[in-house]
Scaffold this active site. Structure first.
Site, short mmCIF file in Angstrom:
data_model
loop_
_atom_site.label_atom_id
_atom_site.label_comp_id
_atom_site.label_asym_id
_atom_site.label_seq_id
_atom_site.Cartn_x
_atom_site.Cartn_y
_atom_site.Cartn_z
NE ARG A 271 48.88 0.31 21.56
CZ ARG A 271 48.22 0.23 22.71
NH1 ARG A 271 48.83 -0.25 23.78
NH2 ARG A 271 46.96 0.61 22.79
CD GLU B 115 63.52 -1.34 30.50
OE1 GLU B 115 62.31 -1.11 30.69
OE2 GLU B 115 64.37 -1.38 31.42
NE ARG C 147 48.68 3.82 25.84
CZ ARG C 147 49.27 2.93 26.64
NH1 ARG C 147 50.56 2.66 26.48
NH2 ARG C 147 48.59 2.30 27.57
#
Length: 312
Positions: free
Chosen positions: A9, A57, A167
């Site tokens: 990330r 979104e 993540r």
């Protein structure tokens, strides 16, 4: 540094900033998760080119398409489950059909958002994006490869792309000095008995499996397939030549992901392929990421078992 764990990330956020410095047409859109996806790094440096769209979104994708039509280079991000599922119609109609240069980042992909459970875990995003004509689908194995992908995407690939980001921090496996090209497969370790084609977190797990199998007298070739679409069939045939067993490994449903793509590509060869992935089920919440990988059979031991099974 190789072997150390780094954040994909952060690599994504840092890459956005670097792209923004090089190209004034780079713009970034976010759906209320910038501090998690790390797109906020771009916003801190280029606030006038950073668009916080809120939890909308569909609107984010439509705006990105509009910006692309004006000559901008949009990068949009949110969690993978939301990036692929909620705005599917907008991605299909406004981005994929006209083949616009919009890059979609699906962050916290697979089971890596271990604490939020099945609603936030994307076991189907590769399948959703892979089926769209014109869409390039990428799944980096580490932070270094993430940066290389972002640099390539910043130069433009002539159409839309989806990049899948884990993540959690993952071990660095690739060399920052090695040249990179979207569409290539990279052999991470050679072997002569069996080959495993892996993506994302499963590349490191497959390398661990190769070490364990070597102690049992089995030589395992490990290939990093970070470009899932377009799939390099020529390289696929080269790496499977002479192998007694072929296995695929991915942090995604066994349906319509990397394993399916490789089965499709090798369908005329008659080769038998073993697929490791999430077996047609949703995720679940857990105290840690490793716990989930074990529950869903995404570990080095599971890779070893599948390879031995395929070798008979």
């Amino acid at each position: 540094m190789k072997g150390e764990k780094e954040s994909l990330r952060k690599a994504y956020g840092d890459s956005l900033v670097e792209l923004g410095k090089k190209d004034g047409n780079v713009v970034v859109l976010e759906a209320d998760l910038g501090k998690s996806t790390m797109s906020i790094e771009f916003g801190n440096v280029f606030p006038e080119r950073y668009f916080q769209m809120g939890i909308a979104e569909q609107d984010m994708v439509s705006v990105a398409a509009g910006l692309a039509l004006t000559g901008k280079k949009p990068f949009l991000s949110t969690f993978a489950v939301f990036a692929s599922g909620r705005p599917y119609d907008q991605i299909r109609s406004s981005v994929a059909i006209p083949s616009l240069p919009v890059v979609i980042c699906g962050s916290s992909a697979g089971l890596s958002d271990f604490g939020d459970g099945k609603t936030h875990q994307s076991i189907d995003d590769i399948a959703i994006m892979r089926v769209l004509p014109h869409m390039t689908v990428l799944s980096p194995c580490d932070a270094v490869e993430t940066k290389k992908m972002m640099e390539a995407l910043g130069k433009g690939i002539g159409g839309p792309a989806y990049i899948r980001i884990n993540r959690n921090d993952l071990p660095v496996l690739t060399d920052s000095d090695e040249p990179y090209e979207i569409g290539q497969m990279n052999m991470m370790r050679d072997g002569h008995d069996a080959v495993v084609f892996a993506s994302g977190v499963m590349v490191s797990r497959s390398l661990d499996a190769a070490e364990k199998l070597e102690a049992q007298g089995v030589s395992l070739r490990v290939v990093n397939v970070s470009t899932i679409k377009p799939l390099n069939r020529e390289a696929l045939l080269r790496y499977t030549d002479g192998m007694k067993a072929i296995v695929t490994a991915e942090e995604h449903s066994v349906i319509a992901g990397l394993g399916s793509a490789i089965c499709e590509a090798l369908s005329e060869t008659g080769k038998r392929i073993g697929i490791i992935g999430i077996d047609d089920q949703f995720g679940r919440s857990a105290a840690g990421y490793e716990e989930l990988l074990d529950v869903y059979g995404l570990t080095a031991d599971h890779v070893c078992s599948k390879v031995l099974e395929m070798l008979g």
